[in-house]
Design a protein around this motif. Structure first.
Motif, PDB file in Angstrom:
ATOM      1  N   ASN A 177      40.140  41.574  42.125  1.00 46.15           N
ATOM      2  CA  ASN A 177      40.134  40.204  41.861  1.00 46.15           C
ATOM      3  C   ASN A 177      40.159  39.739  40.683  1.00 46.15           C
ATOM      4  O   ASN A 177      40.415  38.263  40.518  1.00 46.15           O
ATOM      5  N   ASN A 178      40.316  40.390  39.707  1.00 44.14           N
ATOM      6  CA  ASN A 178      39.735  39.895  38.262  1.00 44.14           C
ATOM      7  C   ASN A 178      40.600  40.556  37.359  1.00 44.14           C
ATOM      8  O   ASN A 178      40.755  40.340  35.807  1.00 44.14           O
ATOM      9  N   TYR A 179      41.584  41.576  37.253  1.00 45.97           N
ATOM     10  CA  TYR A 179      42.386  42.311  36.589  1.00 45.97           C
ATOM     11  C   TYR A 179      42.967  41.619  35.673  1.00 45.97           C
ATOM     12  O   TYR A 179      43.502  42.043  34.455  1.00 45.97           O
ATOM     13  N   LYS A 180      43.688  40.519  36.124  1.00 46.18           N
ATOM     14  CA  LYS A 180      44.579  39.739  35.237  1.00 46.18           C
ATOM     15  C   LYS A 180      44.082  39.044  34.088  1.00 46.18           C
ATOM     16  O   LYS A 180      44.531  38.287  33.536  1.00 46.18           O
ATOM     17  N   ARG A 181      42.444  38.939  34.364  1.00 44.65           N
ATOM     18  CA  ARG A 181      41.746  38.356  33.441  1.00 44.65           C
ATOM     19  C   ARG A 181      41.431  39.244  31.996  1.00 44.65           C
ATOM     20  O   ARG A 181      41.397  40.408  32.053  1.00 44.65           O
ATOM     21  N   PRO A 182      41.403  38.642  30.820  1.00 44.48           N
ATOM     22  CA  PRO A 182      41.175  39.716  29.565  1.00 44.48           C
ATOM     23  C   PRO A 182      39.656  39.848  29.458  1.00 44.48           C
ATOM     24  O   PRO A 182      39.075  39.408  28.557  1.00 44.48           O
ATOM     25  N   GLU A 183      39.107  40.589  30.680  1.00 48.80           N
ATOM     26  CA  GLU A 183      37.635  41.032  30.592  1.00 48.80           C
ATOM     27  C   GLU A 183      37.483  42.227  30.506  1.00 48.80           C
ATOM     28  O   GLU A 183      38.340  43.436  30.749  1.00 48.80           O
ATOM     29  N   GLY A 184      36.391  42.809  30.090  1.00 48.14           N
ATOM     30  CA  GLY A 184      35.958  44.271  29.727  1.00 48.14           C
ATOM     31  C   GLY A 184      34.800  44.756  30.435  1.00 48.14           C
ATOM     32  O   GLY A 184      34.507  43.961  31.403  1.00 48.14           O
ATOM     33  N   VAL A 185      34.376  45.779  30.064  1.00 47.68           N
ATOM     34  CA  VAL A 185      33.114  46.492  30.870  1.00 47.68           C
ATOM     35  C   VAL A 185      32.145  45.675  31.323  1.00 47.68           C
ATOM     36  O   VAL A 185      31.643  45.533  32.151  1.00 47.68           O
TER      37      VAL A 185
END
Length: 273
Positions: A177-185
């Motif tokens: 649900n969030n992989y398109k966001r620039p988020e890390g571990v």
């Protein structure tokens, strides 16, 4: 595929021509499950070759471009089915996060169970009027049997295996649900109320990859899908997947696949055209 299900027994006679002349890469309009009971064929997915070793389960998701090059000892079953027959499976779910979904079976795996189920599916498939509801239940049983073996392996390899699997699957659902966001571990660890180090340890134990690697793989699997199935420019795809710079996206894509996004699109279009 004009029917919802097909099953083929891999025999030496059937594979004789494929051993001499390996098939060209092709794209599926269906799901495919290979139950490899013998041999060491080579599996080519998106220009990456992997030597497989029986006994093993190989899952190929709809839309993947691939080919399997058998050796003279390759044996087993190939099961092809539409997404409508089995809408969701764990293999289908995992295919979003790994370039290849392979499950190594123990040498003493329950071959008799899987073989008996495949024999029943083959008999129903070859009947004058196949009952696909029966086939669906039998195929569901095959998937359940494989999944049960995998869970047992997790529990035997570590007392915390079952808990690790639950946590890891929760991570994958959040990632989807969030992989398109620039988020890390750190983002995903916070969502799971745990530390980044522990989440990485679980990921390595279950999937053999770090959280960062899995995030990157999910982005690149979607990138390949968009390159194949859309007219979006490379820059637009990079933006869609949360990359701030097109040049960085291109470097990451090339490091993972060996080719640039543009070259990948051209090569794949030549293969499937």
């Amino acid at each position: 595929m004009n029917v919802p299900f097909k099953i083929t027994r891999l025999t030496g006679e059937l594979l004789e021509s494929a051993v001499a002349n390996p098939p060209e890469p092709h794209r599926h309009d269906h799901e495919e499950l290979v139950i490899l009971t013998g041999g060491m064929p080579v599996h080519l997915v998106d220009f990456t070759s992997t030597r497989l070793e029986a006994p093993m389960i190989i899952y190929i998701a709809k839309g993947k471009v691939h080919s399997i090059h058998p050796d003279p000892n390759t044996r087993g079953w190939v099961i092809r089915y539409t997404n409508e027959l089995i809408p969701e499976s764990r293999f289908n779910f995992y295919s979003n996060f790994s370039d290849q979904v392979n499950f190594q079976l123990n040498p003493d795996y329950c071959a008799s169970d899987l073989n008996a189920l495949c024999e029943m599916m083959l008999k129903e498939y070859k009947s004058p009027k196949p009952n696909y509801e029966i086939v669906r239940h039998l195929l569901s049983a095959v998937l359940a049997r494989i999944d049960a073996d995998r869970k047992q392996d997790d529990q035997e390899s570590s007392p915390a295996g079952s808990m690790y699997t639950t946590t890891f699957n929760s991570f994958l659902k959040i990632l989807e649900n969030n992989y398109k966001r620039p988020e890390g571990v750190d983002f995903y660890a916070d969502k799971l109320n745990m530390g980044s180090r522990n989440l990485n340890l679980i990921s390595q134990a279950i999937f053999g990859k770090s959280i960062t690697e899995i995030i990157e793989t999910r982005k690149l699997i979607e990138a390949r899908r968009l390159l194949l199935n859309s007219d979006l420019t490379v820059a637009n795809i990079a933006y869609e997947l949360g990359y701030n710079e097109n040049s960085y996206f291109t470097r990451v894509f090339r490091k993972k696949t060996g080719v640039t996004p543009t070259a990948f699109r051209e090569k794949m279009q030549n293969i499937i055209s």
